[in-house]
Design an enzyme around this catalytic site. Sequence first.
Site, PDB file in Angstrom:
ATOM      1  N   SER A 246       0.819  -1.212   0.000  1.00  0.00           N
ATOM      2  CA  SER A 246       0.000   0.000   0.000  1.00  0.00           C
ATOM      3  C   SER A 246       0.854   1.264   0.000  1.00  0.00           C
ATOM      4  CB  SER A 246      -0.929   0.002   1.217  1.00  0.00           C
ATOM      5  OG  SER A 246      -0.194  -0.167   2.412  1.00  0.00           O
TER       6      SER A 246
ATOM      7  N   THR B  76     -40.015  27.323  -9.195  1.00  0.00           N
ATOM      8  CA  THR B  76     -40.356  25.948  -8.812  1.00  0.00           C
ATOM      9  C   THR B  76     -40.570  25.238 -10.133  1.00  0.00           C
ATOM     10  OG1 THR B  76     -42.728  26.378  -8.715  1.00  0.00           O
ATOM     11  CG2 THR B  76     -41.501  26.675  -6.659  1.00  0.00           C
TER      12      THR B  76
ATOM     13  N   SER C 160     -13.295  26.764 -26.164  1.00  0.00           N
ATOM     14  CA  SER C 160     -13.428  25.559 -26.979  1.00  0.00           C
ATOM     15  C   SER C 160     -12.348  25.590 -28.040  1.00  0.00           C
ATOM     16  CB  SER C 160     -14.802  25.544 -27.635  1.00  0.00           C
ATOM     17  OG  SER C 160     -14.788  24.705 -28.774  1.00  0.00           O
TER      18      SER C 160
ATOM     19  N   LYS D 214     -16.961  30.326 -27.728  1.00  0.00           N
ATOM     20  CA  LYS D 214     -17.349  29.667 -26.487  1.00  0.00           C
ATOM     21  C   LYS D 214     -16.568  30.146 -25.269  1.00  0.00           C
ATOM     22  CE  LYS D 214     -19.799  26.642 -25.830  1.00  0.00           C
ATOM     23  NZ  LYS D 214     -20.024  25.251 -26.209  1.00  0.00           N
TER      24      LYS D 214
ATOM     25  N   ASN E 213     -16.821  28.459 -21.553  1.00  0.00           N
ATOM     26  CA  ASN E 213     -17.527  27.399 -20.820  1.00  0.00           C
ATOM     27  C   ASN E 213     -17.287  27.497 -19.311  1.00  0.00           C
ATOM     28  OD1 ASN E 213     -18.400  26.307 -23.280  1.00  0.00           O
ATOM     29  ND2 ASN E 213     -16.483  25.160 -23.480  1.00  0.00           N
TER      30      ASN E 213
ATOM     31  N   TYR F 190      -9.270  -6.746  12.757  1.00  0.00           N
ATOM     32  CA  TYR F 190      -8.669  -6.202  11.531  1.00  0.00           C
ATOM     33  C   TYR F 190      -8.654  -7.258  10.435  1.00  0.00           C
ATOM     34  CZ  TYR F 190      -5.373  -4.369   8.164  1.00  0.00           C
ATOM     35  OH  TYR F 190      -4.802  -3.936   7.005  1.00  0.00           O
TER      36      TYR F 190
ATOM     37  N   GLN G 100      -7.187  -2.234   4.245  1.00  0.00           N
ATOM     38  CA  GLN G 100      -6.183  -1.448   3.524  1.00  0.00           C
ATOM     39  C   GLN G 100      -6.826  -0.679   2.366  1.00  0.00           C
ATOM     40  OE1 GLN G 100      -2.092  -2.927   3.065  1.00  0.00           O
ATOM     41  NE2 GLN G 100      -2.501  -3.016   0.880  1.00  0.00           N
TER      42      GLN G 100
ATOM     43  N   LYS H 239      -8.192   3.448   2.277  1.00  0.00           N
ATOM     44  CA  LYS H 239      -7.472   4.721   2.157  1.00  0.00           C
ATOM     45  C   LYS H 239      -7.738   5.480   0.875  1.00  0.00           C
ATOM     46  CE  LYS H 239      -4.205   2.764   5.108  1.00  0.00           C
ATOM     47  NZ  LYS H 239      -5.086   1.576   4.975  1.00  0.00           N
TER      48      LYS H 239
END
Length: 468
Positions: free
Chosen positions: A32, A164, A286, A292, A294, A326, A331, A334
């Site tokens: 890990s 609404t 773009s 454009k 964005n 455990y 592991q 994480k």
Amino acid sequence: MSANQNTEKTNQSWGGRFSEPVDAFVARFTASVDFDQRLYRHDIMGSLAHANMLTRVGVLNADELKAIEDGLNAIQQEIEAGQFEWRTDLEDVHMNIEARLTERIGITGKKLHTGRSRNDQVATDIRLWLRDEIDAILAEITRLQQGLLELAEREADTIMPGFTHLQTAQPVTFGHHLLAWFEMLSRDHERLVDCRKRTNRMPLGSAALAGTTYPIDRTVTCELLGFEAISGNSLDGVSDRDFAIEFCAAASLAMMHLSRFSEELVMWASAQFNFINLPDRFCTGSSIMPQKKNPDVPELIRGKSGRVFGALTGLLTLMKGQPLAYNKDNQEDKEPLFDAADTLRDSLRAFADMVPAIEPKREFMREAARRGFSTATDLADYLVRQGLPFRDCHEIVGLAVRYGVEQNRDLAEMSLDELRQFSDKIHDDVFAVLTLEGSVNARNHIGGTAPAQVRAAVARGRALLAQR
Ligand code: ARG
């Protein structure tokens, strides 16, 4: 084969009972260190506290403690200077640091792990790490909320349509609309403060699962590490990941809020709504369409909410059905947790930077509120005040709106005679209620949209932030 020859070929931390080294792929597969190395600071913090406690109870002597402290501090510097060599064959952050300690200070390094297991060590590390992350996230929420309060105060009188079903409903003030986000973020803050309490409990001392035979004093480590409480059961201590799930749940709600906020910004910035301008620094262009601009930042945050919901589902699934105590499954906690925290923190940061830069286009907001018969309810309420039952008023105003649709004119644009076709209870004081200002000012109670209420809510918001 002697024990010595044997362990030379296997992992030095636990190779004693092994007759052959771990398969190279399995070593990589089970390691890990690529992702848990980011726990290094909290791992060292935990080790320093553990070593101090062992010294106080007489398991280590003062010289040994000094060597361990100097060694760990030097290792932290090596890591921060990018000079530390992380080794996959040493599996995880814990064994990498411990092995390096022994390399640096010799046999004393091997004493650090007395009365401890990686099981309580990793559980402690993640809690310490998450506690810091929560604090940083709380600070970003507060920064975003401050920005909202300032913008809301500035826009307390600005009128926009409230919706609404995404259909124009009633006029609201832009300040009031912004403060809806403030409320949601206040709850997100509360939830994380609450989650922090359960994160801030110390599993260290649970050892592998059953506790340890050494005369440890957990109150010492608890105090040194600033935990609020000591976990009350060693089996639970090493295996509980509720706090991480709870964090992901709180983070998911916060991201859900940000995704809704994002969606509004995206709509408002469109040519069709044209309610706001987002400064260029929060947008991109773009590669094919030159016109454009964005709103990438809100769009991306809207999308990133999915990662955090995924982390929540992932962690729930990871823990479901695990027997005590455990298991190596843990592991896998994480990466989703790190990703959820990073995503929320970055999204909040982007929002906190962006909100004060929002440029409202007040005229367009106002124009949109004027269209769409947003004061129809006000006309109905006016007729109620003239003594008619609400249902009849609803009917009358409905007819007036139909007429307005045909004529392409709003209620406020009709003459008194035109309005009186629908009810002779309508008099020339009606125009005061049909104006946008009249409409928002009339909703003057706690939680209402009147500019005066927006200012009062801003003051309450400031008081709330001042208490944090
Ligand atoms: N890397 C492990 C984890 O993240 C540390 C604990 C390993 N404990 C064990 N007994 N294998 O969970």
